[in-house]
Design an enzyme around this catalytic site. Sequence first.
Site, PDB file in Angstrom:
ATOM      1  N   SER A 195       0.868  -1.175   0.000  1.00 50.06           N
ATOM      2  CA  SER A 195       0.000   0.000   0.000  1.00 50.06           C
ATOM      3  C   SER A 195       0.906   1.227   0.000  1.00 50.06           C
ATOM      4  O   SER A 195       2.091   1.111   0.299  1.00 50.06           O
ATOM      5  CB  SER A 195      -0.837  -0.005   1.275  1.00 50.06           C
ATOM      6  OG  SER A 195      -1.448   1.251   1.484  1.00 50.06           O
ATOM      7  N   TYR A 208      -1.203  -0.711  10.659  1.00 52.04           N
ATOM      8  CA  TYR A 208      -1.407  -1.011   9.233  1.00 52.04           C
ATOM      9  C   TYR A 208      -0.144  -0.682   8.431  1.00 52.04           C
ATOM     10  O   TYR A 208       0.299  -1.482   7.602  1.00 52.04           O
ATOM     11  CB  TYR A 208      -2.612  -0.214   8.712  1.00 52.04           C
ATOM     12  CG  TYR A 208      -2.969  -0.498   7.259  1.00 52.04           C
ATOM     13  CD1 TYR A 208      -3.641  -1.663   6.897  1.00 52.04           C
ATOM     14  CD2 TYR A 208      -2.665   0.422   6.255  1.00 52.04           C
ATOM     15  CE1 TYR A 208      -3.994  -1.914   5.571  1.00 52.04           C
ATOM     16  CE2 TYR A 208      -3.000   0.178   4.925  1.00 52.04           C
ATOM     17  CZ  TYR A 208      -3.668  -0.996   4.589  1.00 52.04           C
ATOM     18  OH  TYR A 208      -4.004  -1.229   3.280  1.00 52.04           O
ATOM     19  N   LYS A 212       2.208  -3.145   6.098  1.00 54.14           N
ATOM     20  CA  LYS A 212       2.455  -2.913   4.669  1.00 54.14           C
ATOM     21  C   LYS A 212       3.949  -2.677   4.379  1.00 54.14           C
ATOM     22  O   LYS A 212       4.440  -3.058   3.316  1.00 54.14           O
ATOM     23  CB  LYS A 212       1.589  -1.750   4.162  1.00 54.14           C
ATOM     24  CG  LYS A 212       0.089  -2.074   4.184  1.00 54.14           C
ATOM     25  CD  LYS A 212      -0.243  -3.325   3.367  1.00 54.14           C
ATOM     26  CE  LYS A 212      -1.719  -3.652   3.333  1.00 54.14           C
ATOM     27  NZ  LYS A 212      -2.014  -4.851   2.513  1.00 54.14           N
TER      28      LYS A 212
HETATM   29  N1  LIG Z   1      -8.717   0.094  -0.762  1.00 56.69           N
HETATM   30  C1  LIG Z   1      -7.632   0.799  -0.596  1.00 56.69           C
HETATM   31  O1  LIG Z   1      -7.675   2.040  -0.535  1.00 56.69           O
HETATM   32  C2  LIG Z   1      -6.288   0.126  -0.513  1.00 56.69           C
HETATM   33  C3  LIG Z   1      -5.147   0.915  -0.610  1.00 56.69           C
HETATM   34  C4  LIG Z   1      -3.910   0.312  -0.514  1.00 56.69           C
HETATM   35  C5  LIG Z   1      -3.814  -1.056  -0.321  1.00 56.69           C
HETATM   36  N2  LIG Z   1      -4.940  -1.820  -0.209  1.00 56.69           N
HETATM   37  C6  LIG Z   1      -4.777  -3.263   0.001  1.00 56.69           C
HETATM   38  O2  LIG Z   1      -5.340  -3.972  -1.079  1.00 56.69           O
HETATM   39  C7  LIG Z   1      -5.881  -5.208  -0.636  1.00 56.69           C
HETATM   40  C8  LIG Z   1      -7.323  -5.340  -1.072  1.00 56.69           C
HETATM   41  O3  LIG Z   1      -8.045  -4.232  -0.591  1.00 56.69           O
HETATM   42  P1  LIG Z   1      -9.579  -3.971  -0.931  1.00 56.69           P
HETATM   43  O4  LIG Z   1      -9.806  -2.539  -0.679  1.00 56.69           O
HETATM   44  O5  LIG Z   1      -9.892  -4.549  -2.252  1.00 56.69           O
HETATM   45  O6  LIG Z   1     -10.278  -4.830   0.243  1.00 56.69           O
HETATM   46  P2  LIG Z   1     -11.829  -5.212   0.454  1.00 56.69           P
HETATM   47  O7  LIG Z   1     -12.122  -4.948   1.881  1.00 56.69           O
HETATM   48  O8  LIG Z   1     -12.686  -4.589  -0.591  1.00 56.69           O
HETATM   49  O9  LIG Z   1     -11.818  -6.791   0.196  1.00 56.69           O
HETATM   50  C9  LIG Z   1     -11.018  -7.611   0.982  1.00 56.69           C
HETATM   51  C10 LIG Z   1     -11.483  -9.061   0.829  1.00 56.69           C
HETATM   52  O10 LIG Z   1     -10.629  -9.868   1.669  1.00 56.69           O
HETATM   53  C11 LIG Z   1     -11.428 -10.786   2.383  1.00 56.69           C
HETATM   54  N3  LIG Z   1     -10.811 -11.165   3.660  1.00 56.69           N
HETATM   55  C12 LIG Z   1     -10.705 -10.399   4.783  1.00 56.69           C
HETATM   56  N4  LIG Z   1     -10.177 -11.112   5.784  1.00 56.69           N
HETATM   57  C13 LIG Z   1      -9.922 -12.351   5.291  1.00 56.69           C
HETATM   58  C14 LIG Z   1      -9.396 -13.538   5.859  1.00 56.69           C
HETATM   59  N5  LIG Z   1      -9.030 -13.599   7.134  1.00 56.69           N
HETATM   60  N6  LIG Z   1      -9.263 -14.610   5.050  1.00 56.69           N
HETATM   61  C15 LIG Z   1      -9.654 -14.569   3.756  1.00 56.69           C
HETATM   62  N7  LIG Z   1     -10.167 -13.483   3.180  1.00 56.69           N
HETATM   63  C16 LIG Z   1     -10.318 -12.386   3.937  1.00 56.69           C
HETATM   64  C17 LIG Z   1     -12.736 -10.055   2.609  1.00 56.69           C
HETATM   65  O11 LIG Z   1     -13.804 -10.966   2.871  1.00 56.69           O
HETATM   66  C18 LIG Z   1     -12.921  -9.280   1.308  1.00 56.69           C
HETATM   67  O12 LIG Z   1     -13.637 -10.042   0.352  1.00 56.69           O
HETATM   68  C19 LIG Z   1      -5.679  -5.240   0.883  1.00 56.69           C
HETATM   69  O13 LIG Z   1      -4.521  -5.946   1.200  1.00 56.69           O
HETATM   70  C20 LIG Z   1      -5.511  -3.765   1.221  1.00 56.69           C
HETATM   71  O14 LIG Z   1      -4.777  -3.599   2.407  1.00 56.69           O
HETATM   72  C21 LIG Z   1      -6.176  -1.250  -0.315  1.00 56.69           C
END
Ligand SMILES: NC(=O)c1ccc[n+]([C@@H]2O[C@H](COP(=O)([O-])OP(=O)(O)OC[C@H]3O[C@@H](n4cnc5c(N)ncnc54)[C@H](O)[C@@H]3O)[C@@H](O)[C@H]2O)c1
Length: 321
Positions: A195, A208, A212
């Site tokens: 991230s 967090y 990351k």
């Molecule tokens: N959205 C953002 O702004 C952003 C920014 C930077 C990085 N990220 C990273 O990108 C990745 C995806 O983010 P997103 O926004 O698409 O997330 P999201 O919350 O939309 O989806 C995450 C998915 O992971 C699943 N999940 C959660 N805990 C779990 C577990 N213990 N076992 C299996 N599955 C599990 C959830 O059920 C969900 O379907 C994450 O690692 C997040 O940290 C997101």
Amino acid sequence: MSNKVQQSNTSNSASSSPDVYNIVLLVVDIVIMLAKFWLIVIESIVRAFLPKKLSNVSGQTILITGTGHGMGKEMALQYAKLGAKIICWDINEQTNAQTVKEIKQQGGTAYGYKCNVTNREEIIELAAKVRKEHGFVSIVINNAGIMPCHPLLEHTEQETRLMYEINVLSHFWINQAFLPEMIERNEGSIVALSSCAGLFGLANLVPYCGTKFAVRGYMLALAEELRHANPNSNIKFTTIYPYMIDTGLCKNPRYRFPNLFKLIGPQEAAASIIEAQREGLSEASIPRRFLNIEKVGRFVPRRAMAVVNDFLDTGVDTDKK
Ligand SMILES: NC(=O)c1ccc[n+]([C@@H]2O[C@H](COP(=O)([O-])OP(=O)(O)OC[C@H]3O[C@@H](n4cnc5c(N)ncnc54)[C@H](O)[C@@H]3O)[C@@H](O)[C@H]2O)c1
Ligand SMILES: *[C@@H]1O[C@H](CO)[C@@H](O)[C@H](O)[C@H]1NC(C)=O
Ligand SMILES: *[C@@H]1O[C@H](CO)[C@@H](O)[C@H](O)[C@H]1NC(C)=O
């Protein structure tokens, strides 16, 4: 005493020619190193202007975690459109089944498995099952993650441990399950979702950011370790640093200049990750320019960057209000 002088004399004369030899060897080594160094620098500059070469993922088996929602779901849908077979892992059985259904509706191939990635035993068992049922998994995308967002002193122990289990430790168990076959075949690709919180330190996101930054270091070291073991290793490691993506994960984004830092949609983010993986990039931010901002930012004193941060007034507010 005379004995000693003689000894040192003989050793001196004996080593004088190997000294010259060693110096010549060293000079040759330095010349080779510099030539390789500049060749790679020039090659990467030239490459930036050439059309991108993307690997063919048609027919490949791709495992993605967190496919029930957000970027994981969008990656699954898009990779399936490119002709890959998708293995979908998510803790949420219903949303995961929905993703599989949508892939099938668009004519693709996907299989859903319920998996709590905090559970090492479950991962090991499921990985064996997947390999048995679907053969070689050539691309693994560690995407599942959570982002509790509030001041450090308000983070509970349980929440902090869970965040490290999902965001960091799951990568260890999953990669340890799928890497041996990749190493054996000398092919494959591992992608990790870090991230921009793995590039910059951010308020309300202390644990967090820790997770990351950990992912970033883990990926860097793993790539280096495999390169040491086999200089001709073809296994690619890609670390992704998204800024804020509009998935609902980031609850209270704050920005002074919304046009400059507008939320990116999950479809666009997924397309960007897929492109980085197919290009074999070792790291990529979304948007791409953020990685360069971080590189430039490290040249100047941290207090100077803090002035820029205060001016931009961009970040995330606590999710407890
Ligand atoms: N959205 C953002 O702004 C952003 C920014 C930077 C990085 N990220 C990273 O990108 C990745 C995806 O983010 P997103 O926004 O698409 O997330 P999201 O919350 O939309 O989806 C995450 C998915 O992971 C699943 N999940 C959660 N805990 C779990 C577990 N213990 N076992 C299996 N599955 C599990 C959830 O059920 C969900 O379907 C994450 O690692 C997040 O940290 C997101
Ligand atoms: C991509 O790979 C698939 C499966 O191996 C193959 O059928 C297809 O022709 C390839 N496409 C290209 C453009 O090479
Ligand atoms: C996933 O596992 C962790 C611990 O291994 C547990 O705390 C959590 O409640 C589990 N989640 C679900 C939804 O089962």
